[in-house]
Each structure stands twice: as C-alpha cells, then as structure tokens.
Design a protein around this motif. Structure first.
Motif, PDB file in Angstrom:
ATOM      1  N   LEU A   4       2.981   8.115  -0.367  1.00 33.92           N
ATOM      2  CA  LEU A   4       1.535   8.272  -0.175  1.00 33.92           C
ATOM      3  C   LEU A   4       0.779   8.059  -1.480  1.00 33.92           C
ATOM      4  O   LEU A   4      -0.322   7.502  -1.482  1.00 33.92           O
ATOM      5  CB  LEU A   4       1.236   9.663   0.390  1.00 33.92           C
ATOM      6  N   LEU A   5       1.369   8.492  -2.586  1.00 29.75           N
ATOM      7  CA  LEU A   5       0.731   8.299  -3.884  1.00 29.75           C
ATOM      8  C   LEU A   5       0.596   6.804  -4.182  1.00 29.75           C
ATOM      9  O   LEU A   5      -0.474   6.331  -4.601  1.00 29.75           O
ATOM     10  CB  LEU A   5       1.556   8.984  -4.978  1.00 29.75           C
ATOM     11  N   LYS A   6       1.675   6.047  -3.961  1.00 27.85           N
ATOM     12  CA  LYS A   6       1.632   4.598  -4.169  1.00 27.85           C
ATOM     13  C   LYS A   6       0.564   3.958  -3.295  1.00 27.85           C
ATOM     14  O   LYS A   6      -0.202   3.091  -3.743  1.00 27.85           O
ATOM     15  CB  LYS A   6       2.989   3.983  -3.840  1.00 27.85           C
ATOM     16  N   GLU A   7       0.527   4.397  -2.040  1.00 28.91           N
ATOM     17  CA  GLU A   7      -0.434   3.824  -1.096  1.00 28.91           C
ATOM     18  C   GLU A   7      -1.865   4.053  -1.549  1.00 28.91           C
ATOM     19  O   GLU A   7      -2.694   3.136  -1.513  1.00 28.91           O
ATOM     20  CB  GLU A   7      -0.198   4.446   0.290  1.00 28.91           C
ATOM     21  N   GLU A   8      -2.167   5.268  -1.984  1.00 28.67           N
ATOM     22  CA  GLU A   8      -3.535   5.585  -2.430  1.00 28.67           C
ATOM     23  C   GLU A   8      -3.908   4.749  -3.650  1.00 28.67           C
ATOM     24  O   GLU A   8      -5.015   4.233  -3.747  1.00 28.67           O
ATOM     25  CB  GLU A   8      -3.657   7.075  -2.762  1.00 28.67           C
ATOM     26  N   ILE A   9      -2.977   4.622  -4.585  1.00 30.23           N
ATOM     27  CA  ILE A   9      -3.263   3.881  -5.817  1.00 30.23           C
ATOM     28  C   ILE A   9      -3.415   2.383  -5.538  1.00 30.23           C
ATOM     29  O   ILE A   9      -4.303   1.721  -6.075  1.00 30.23           O
ATOM     30  CB  ILE A   9      -2.169   4.147  -6.861  1.00 30.23           C
ATOM     31  N   GLU A  10      -2.575   1.855  -4.641  1.00 33.32           N
ATOM     32  CA  GLU A  10      -2.634   0.431  -4.333  1.00 33.32           C
ATOM     33  C   GLU A  10      -3.857   0.060  -3.505  1.00 33.32           C
ATOM     34  O   GLU A  10      -4.338  -1.081  -3.562  1.00 33.32           O
ATOM     35  CB  GLU A  10      -1.357   0.015  -3.598  1.00 33.32           C
ATOM     36  N   ASN A  11      -4.378   1.023  -2.733  1.00 33.57           N
ATOM     37  CA  ASN A  11      -5.491   0.724  -1.828  1.00 33.57           C
ATOM     38  C   ASN A  11      -6.854   0.793  -2.509  1.00 33.57           C
ATOM     39  O   ASN A  11      -7.861   0.428  -1.900  1.00 33.57           O
ATOM     40  CB  ASN A  11      -5.486   1.674  -0.627  1.00 33.57           C
ATOM     41  N   VAL A  12      -6.900   1.305  -3.712  1.00 34.57           N
ATOM     42  CA  VAL A  12      -8.177   1.414  -4.419  1.00 34.57           C
ATOM     43  C   VAL A  12      -8.166   0.438  -5.584  1.00 34.57           C
ATOM     44  O   VAL A  12      -7.296   0.511  -6.458  1.00 34.57           O
ATOM     45  CB  VAL A  12      -8.421   2.852  -4.933  1.00 34.57           C
ATOM     46  N   GLY A  13      -9.137  -0.479  -5.593  1.00 32.85           N
ATOM     47  CA  GLY A  13      -9.179  -1.494  -6.627  1.00 32.85           C
ATOM     48  C   GLY A  13      -9.274  -0.917  -8.029  1.00 32.85           C
ATOM     49  O   GLY A  13     -10.061  -0.013  -8.278  1.00 32.85           O
ATOM     50  N   ASN A  14      -8.418  -1.427  -8.925  1.00 30.13           N
ATOM     51  CA  ASN A  14      -8.393  -1.035 -10.343  1.00 30.13           C
ATOM     52  C   ASN A  14      -7.988   0.424 -10.580  1.00 30.13           C
ATOM     53  O   ASN A  14      -8.074   0.899 -11.707  1.00 30.13           O
ATOM     54  CB  ASN A  14      -9.754  -1.289 -11.014  1.00 30.13           C
ATOM     55  N   LEU A  15      -7.562   1.116  -9.510  1.00 30.45           N
ATOM     56  CA  LEU A  15      -7.197   2.527  -9.703  1.00 30.45           C
ATOM     57  C   LEU A  15      -5.947   2.662 -10.576  1.00 30.45           C
ATOM     58  O   LEU A  15      -5.842   3.593 -11.367  1.00 30.45           O
ATOM     59  CB  LEU A  15      -6.965   3.207  -8.345  1.00 30.45           C
ATOM     60  N   SER A  16      -5.024   1.719 -10.445  1.00 32.05           N
ATOM     61  CA  SER A  16      -3.794   1.817 -11.233  1.00 32.05           C
ATOM     62  C   SER A  16      -4.105   1.788 -12.725  1.00 32.05           C
ATOM     63  O   SER A  16      -3.482   2.500 -13.520  1.00 32.05           O
ATOM     64  CB  SER A  16      -2.833   0.686 -10.870  1.00 32.05           C
TER      65      SER A  16
END
Length: 318
Positions: A21-33
């Motif tokens: 879920l953490l990966k999903e949240e980070i990947e789904n928000v632009g530039n969040l990583s």
C-alpha cells in the motif's frame, strides 16, 4: 490526496508494515517519491526512514533506501538518525542493514547520545555486539558524562556488563559530570546482579561519593534496595556509620524494607556491624520480622552486638 492526509497515512502504513500500500500511494502521486526523500513528518521531524527503523520494518526500510534512494543519515529535530531508532528499539536486522549501507555508527543525536548508548537502554546483547563490532565506541560520553557502561548499569543486565568489560576492560573507570559512577547507578536502580559483577571485576571504592556526598550504599538504602546495601556493607567491613547518620539527617525512611520485608537493621545484623546496629536502634528503628518471620536480632552472632538490643530498649513489632 490532501497534504495533511498524507502526513498521517504514510507513517501509519509503515507502522503497520503495509509495504504494498505504501508503494501504491507513492507511485500514484506525481513527484511524491522525490518529495518523501527528505520530507519530515510531525512535530519530531521524523522521516519515513525513522518510522521504518523504529518499528522494525526491514522490507520497508530497504525499499526506502534502495528504491527511493533515501539517505540513511537523515536526522530529525533531535538530530536522531535511523540507526538511533533501530538501536534503541532493539531491531537487530534493521541495525545491521543500516550499518551495511554505510550509516555512521558513532553518530550523535541531541545531548550527544550514540546509537550504542541507545541500544544499552535495552537488554539486547546482540545489537550491542553488532554496533561495537562495526566500530561503535563504548568510551564516548554524552553531555551528562555518561558512557554506555553507565547506561547498561542502570538497565541491569549482567551479561551486557560482562561483555562491555571484556571488550573494554577499563570502561568501568568513569564518572558522570556530578561524579557518579556506574556503581552508584546500579545501586540506585536496584540492579543486584550488576552490582555483584561490578564488585567482582572492577575496583570501585564502595564509599566513593558523588558531588552531593552520596555513596552507592546511601543510594541503595534510600531506594529500599537493602540486599545491595548488605553487599556493600560486606565489601566495606567497618560498616557505613557515617553514611547512615547522613541518611538519617536527610530524612531517609528509617523503616524502608526490601522485597523480602527486611529493614536496614536486618542488613546490619547479618553483616555483624555493631556500630550500624547501634545507630539504627538509637534512631528508633524497631526490630520487625521479615517475610520468613525472622527478626534482625536472630541474625546476630556476636555477643557484644546482641547486648545492644538489651541496652537500647526498642519494642519489637508483633
């Protein structure tokens, strides 16, 4: 997702170990990583690495370091690094991972605490060994003058104490800024096993005083650790008459008892310390039974000491 919601969600997912879920949240928000690489959360200013290290989430820790390329030496508002967190919570796998990724083993947080000092607040010998084997310096002191040996003496694990003495034989010879030794610390906190090791392997004077004139014996009595007080009496054969007088003058609890319901009078009688017995009786301490029904007077072996009970009439408790 709003900024405030992310501030709460991401640390919670880490705490719960929800890597997918953490990966999903980070990947789904632009530039969040890129944003989370150095982002600080909450009042403490923790990064996501701090949360992962604190909660022992190794898989998340490795994802943050290897995929998001987060710096293992990011610090929070207290200058605490992820290695401090992993060490303080005893997460050995996270400690080893961070060390193998190049984390500085002797990094300092606020008040000059190292990860090794933090690890010594817990009874986890393996983590302590790992840190020292990777270059952790056991002789470093924090702002109060404590090294890791002081801290381990407070926590009370004799195995940790034995190990620290093995790897650094002179580590015992240390005082805090107010001249308190590890023996003071162990006596104050009732760490009987540690006190035994310190008396066997180190060269402390049992009547050494800190800046306030307090001895380890006084610490033991004031905090009701009479088994330790007895050990120290036996080590210092003339008996601590001066320290007993000082304790009484400072308003120490004359009737303090240990876990076996023994008073200072039991300790003094068991050690055959006539001067101590005399002071305690004159101060009004009654001879009461311990948890086995034994009175202090029954422990007396010397006739001159037994005579004190006749000359200084103190009524016994029923």
């Amino acid at each position: 997702m709003a900024e405030g919601e992310l501030q709460k969600l991401l640390p919670r997912l880490i705490q719960e170990g929800q890597l997918a879920l953490l990966k999903e949240e980070i990947e789904n928000v632009g530039n969040l990583s890129e944003d989370v690489q150095r982002k600080h959360f909450g009042r403490s200013g923790d990064t996501l690495l701090h949360y992962a290290a604190r909660h022992g989430q190794l898989s998340i820790l490795s994802y943050l370091v290897e995929t998001l390329e987060m710096d293992t030496e990011l610090f929070n508002n207290d200058y605490k690094q992820p290695l401090h967190e992993a060490g303080s919570m005893g997460h050995r796998d996270c400690v080893l991972y961070l060390l193998n990724r190049g984390a500085t083993v002797n990094c300092l947080k606020k008040a000059d605490w190292t990860p090794l000092m933090m690890a010594c607040t817990r009874r986890n010998l393996e983590v302590i060994q790992d840190l020292i084997q990777h270059g952790g310096n056991p002789l470093l002191k924090n702002k109060d003058g404590w090294n890791c040996f002081h801290i381990a003496s407070r926590e009370g694990d004799p195995q940790v104490i034995q190990y620290l003495l093995d790897v650094s034989p002179g580590i015992w010879d240390t005082e805090s800024k107010i001249k308190r030794t590890p023996l003071h610390t162990a006596a104050m906190h009732g760490c009987l096993g540690v006190v035994k090791v310190l008396l066997e392997r180190c060269h402390y004077r049992p009547d050494s005083t800190d800046k306030c004139g307090v001895t380890p014996f006084m610490d033991a009595v004031q905090h009701g650790h009479l088994d330790i007080a007895q050990l120290l009496l036996e080590k210092h054969k003339e008996g601590h008459t001066g320290t007993i007088k000082t304790l009484l003058s400072l308003g120490a609890d004359l009737n303090a008892k240990d876990g076996k319901n023994r008073t200072a009078l039991h300790m003094a009688c068991a050690g055959q310390h006539a001067a101590c017995v005399q002071i305690l009786l004159q101060a009004g301490l009654r001879d009461s039974p311990d948890s086995t029904g034994t009175h202090a007077q029954q422990l007396v072996k010397k006739s001159n000491l037994l005579q004190l009970f006749w000359e200084i009439p103190v009524p016994s408790c029923p």
